[in-house]
Enzyme design. Structure first.
Site, PDB file in Angstrom:
ATOM      1  N   ARG A 228       0.856  -1.188   0.000  1.00 43.36           N
ATOM      2  CA  ARG A 228       0.000   0.000   0.000  1.00 43.36           C
ATOM      3  C   ARG A 228       0.892   1.237   0.000  1.00 43.36           C
ATOM      4  NH1 ARG A 228      -3.517  -2.766  -1.503  1.00 43.36           N
ATOM      5  NH2 ARG A 228      -5.428  -3.374  -0.438  1.00 43.36           N
ATOM      6  N   HIS A 276      -1.073   0.445  -9.654  1.00 37.76           N
ATOM      7  CA  HIS A 276      -1.776  -0.474  -8.728  1.00 37.76           C
ATOM      8  C   HIS A 276      -2.413  -1.639  -9.502  1.00 37.76           C
ATOM      9  CE1 HIS A 276      -3.879  -0.684  -4.561  1.00 37.76           C
ATOM     10  NE2 HIS A 276      -3.735  -1.892  -5.084  1.00 37.76           N
TER      11      HIS A 276
HETATM   12  P1  NDP Z   1      -1.783 -11.589   4.948  1.00 33.68           P
HETATM   13  O1  NDP Z   1      -2.692 -11.029   5.957  1.00 33.68           O
HETATM   14  O2  NDP Z   1      -1.976 -13.002   4.501  1.00 33.68           O
HETATM   15  O3  NDP Z   1      -0.271 -11.458   5.440  1.00 33.68           O
HETATM   16  C1  NDP Z   1       0.203 -10.360   6.125  1.00 33.68           C
HETATM   17  C2  NDP Z   1       1.626 -10.637   6.608  1.00 33.68           C
HETATM   18  O4  NDP Z   1       2.154  -9.451   7.195  1.00 33.68           O
HETATM   19  C3  NDP Z   1       1.683 -11.725   7.689  1.00 33.68           C
HETATM   20  O5  NDP Z   1       2.821 -12.531   7.473  1.00 33.68           O
HETATM   21  C4  NDP Z   1       1.825 -10.925   8.964  1.00 33.68           C
HETATM   22  O6  NDP Z   1       2.511 -11.600  10.016  1.00 33.68           O
HETATM   23  C5  NDP Z   1       2.651  -9.752   8.493  1.00 33.68           C
HETATM   24  N1  NDP Z   1       2.485  -8.608   9.389  1.00 33.68           N
HETATM   25  C6  NDP Z   1       1.365  -7.885   9.651  1.00 33.68           C
HETATM   26  N2  NDP Z   1       1.604  -6.921  10.544  1.00 33.68           N
HETATM   27  C7  NDP Z   1       2.909  -7.051  10.881  1.00 33.68           C
HETATM   28  C8  NDP Z   1       3.754  -6.353  11.776  1.00 33.68           C
HETATM   29  N3  NDP Z   1       3.306  -5.324  12.511  1.00 33.68           N
HETATM   30  N4  NDP Z   1       5.043  -6.747  11.880  1.00 33.68           N
HETATM   31  C9  NDP Z   1       5.499  -7.792  11.141  1.00 33.68           C
HETATM   32  N5  NDP Z   1       4.756  -8.493  10.275  1.00 33.68           N
HETATM   33  C10 NDP Z   1       3.472  -8.119  10.148  1.00 33.68           C
HETATM   34  O7  NDP Z   1      -1.860 -10.610   3.684  1.00 33.68           O
HETATM   35  P2  NDP Z   1      -1.694 -10.948   2.128  1.00 33.68           P
HETATM   36  O8  NDP Z   1      -0.405 -11.648   1.933  1.00 33.68           O
HETATM   37  O9  NDP Z   1      -2.929 -11.563   1.587  1.00 33.68           O
HETATM   38  O10 NDP Z   1      -1.633  -9.457   1.515  1.00 33.68           O
HETATM   39  C11 NDP Z   1      -0.624  -8.550   1.906  1.00 33.68           C
HETATM   40  C12 NDP Z   1      -0.941  -7.171   1.374  1.00 33.68           C
HETATM   41  O11 NDP Z   1      -0.685  -7.068  -0.012  1.00 33.68           O
HETATM   42  C13 NDP Z   1      -2.401  -6.729   1.500  1.00 33.68           C
HETATM   43  O12 NDP Z   1      -2.725  -6.308   2.807  1.00 33.68           O
HETATM   44  C14 NDP Z   1      -2.471  -5.596   0.508  1.00 33.68           C
HETATM   45  O13 NDP Z   1      -2.125  -4.397   1.170  1.00 33.68           O
HETATM   46  C15 NDP Z   1      -1.395  -5.934  -0.513  1.00 33.68           C
HETATM   47  N6  NDP Z   1      -1.967  -6.249  -1.833  1.00 33.68           N
HETATM   48  C16 NDP Z   1      -1.661  -5.430  -2.898  1.00 33.68           C
HETATM   49  C17 NDP Z   1      -2.158  -5.696  -4.152  1.00 33.68           C
HETATM   50  C18 NDP Z   1      -1.756  -4.897  -5.335  1.00 33.68           C
HETATM   51  O14 NDP Z   1      -2.365  -5.027  -6.408  1.00 33.68           O
HETATM   52  N7  NDP Z   1      -0.745  -4.062  -5.241  1.00 33.68           N
HETATM   53  C19 NDP Z   1      -3.073  -6.835  -4.397  1.00 33.68           C
HETATM   54  C20 NDP Z   1      -3.289  -7.661  -3.217  1.00 33.68           C
HETATM   55  C21 NDP Z   1      -2.759  -7.349  -1.988  1.00 33.68           C
HETATM   56  P3  NDP Z   1       1.916 -12.943  10.686  1.00 33.68           P
HETATM   57  O15 NDP Z   1       1.920 -13.980   9.577  1.00 33.68           O
HETATM   58  O16 NDP Z   1       2.872 -13.256  11.744  1.00 33.68           O
HETATM   59  O17 NDP Z   1       0.523 -12.582  11.123  1.00 33.68           O
END
Ligand code: NDP
Length: 313
Positions: A228, A276
């Protein structure tokens, strides 16, 4: 409106193909916000991406919210968001693979120095270059090892890159060195020749791509942000590029979208901009997601991929 559930779709402009696929499900009544007439007090479910702040609270009968994006920050940043409702996010294999493909493509372009060959071709110049190092010595770090991060890591490993991941909790993924939590962030960063951001946007991760983080990367590192725009302090990024701390950046997401025409990011020689599009929602899969969510809700079954509102993702 009858006895079937009423589903309201709030789709960003340009999502016409998606709205065609989403409409016409005989199991519920579909209404497109901004086009169809509907009675707000009779809407059961909302499906969308980034509704206007305050909009959802105008739907008093709402039972659940289905996000057509994997990230739900567009919902949760609404100060009046109805936090008592379940929120389900779109978790889709096709989307994960497209995202992984985007990251892998840009990692390869960086590794194979394709930009230099493009520039040489524009001058009709036959300029051979050696690889700076074999791919097994190029270290790629992924911030966020969730659904998309894990698939991306798998794909990068196929090209022999060294892959590191950082997340809140430690992961066991073959071939990937896992770092977890704030304490291990510094050690992780120090090893990233290319840093990929795949975090959800939450109060904890907002602005994480900033001057302090860039300073923790090896000099001449690259940043690929596909998560994002709110993750990246764009002024800090430009300063890190200009100082040489960063060699380049690939950005799919921006603080303001569409990226304003006068943004210096557009013309920066070491930034690649895409609008995006890293992950493209497949209309058929989105339609199946909505049908499944509504059916589960109507049967009172638990949802897969329900967002943990306390964590924000
Ligand atoms: P998930 O919720 O599956 O994964 C999020 C990951 O981030 C997890 O491994 C989580 O850790 C980690 N995380 C969250 N908060 C923290 C923190 N404070 N410190 C360390 N690690 C953290 O999300 P997705 O993989 O499905 O998607 C990720 C992002 O990709 C979406 O939120 C979106 O913003 C972006 N996206 C962008 C797109 C685009 O077209 N550009 C399309 C689709 C998504 P843990 O596993 O330990 O919980």
């Amino acid at each position: 409106m009858g006895s079937k559930p009423n589903v309201l779709f709030g789709l960003p402009p340009g999502w016409d193909a998606l709205s065609k696929a989403l409409f016409g499900n005989p199991d519920f009544n579909s209404f497109l916000h901004g086009k169809d007439h509907y009675v707000p007090a009779q809407i059961d479910y909302f499906v969308g991406f980034r509704p206007a702040h305050g909009f959802l609270k105008t739907l008093p009968r709402l039972k659940a919210i289905f996000s057509l994006g994997a990230g739900v920050d567009g919902f949760l940043r609404d100060p009046e968001f109805p936090r008592h409702l379940p929120v389900v996010r779109f978790v889709d294999e096709t989307l994960q693979r497209e995202m992984a493909q985007y990251v892998t493509m840009h990692a390869l372009i960086i590794h194979r120095q394709q930009r230099a060959f493009d520039a040489a071709q524009r001058e009709s110049a036959w300029r051979q270059r050696m690889l700076e190092r074999p791919s097994r010595e190029l270290r790629i770090g992924i911030l966020g090892m969730g659904d998309i991060g894990a698939v991306t890591a798998e794909r990068l490993l196929l090209f022999d890159f060294q892959v590191f991941g950082w997340s809140r909790s430690r992961k066991e993924i073959a071939g990937v060195t896992s770092y977890a939590g704030q304490k291990e962030l510094g050690t992780f960063l120090a090893q990233c020749d290319i840093l990929v951001c795949l975090l959800p946007l939450t109060p904890e991760t907002e602005g994480i791509l900033n001057a302090a983080l860039f300073a923790g990367l090896p000099q001449g590192a690259w940043v690929i942000n596909v998560a994002r725009g709110g993750h990246c302090n764009e002024a800090d990024l430009l300063a890190a590029l200009d100082s040489g701390q960063l060699a380049g950046a690939v950005l799919d997401v921006f603080q303001t979208e569409p990226l304003p025409p006068d943004s210096p990011i557009w013309k920066h020689p070491r930034i690649t901009v895409t609008p995006h599009i890293a992950g493209i929602t497949d209309p058929r899969n989105a339609a199946a997601f909505v049908a499944n969510c509504v059916a589960r809700a109507e049967r009172g079954e638990p949802f897969a991929n329900r967002v943990d509102l306390s964590k924000g993702y």
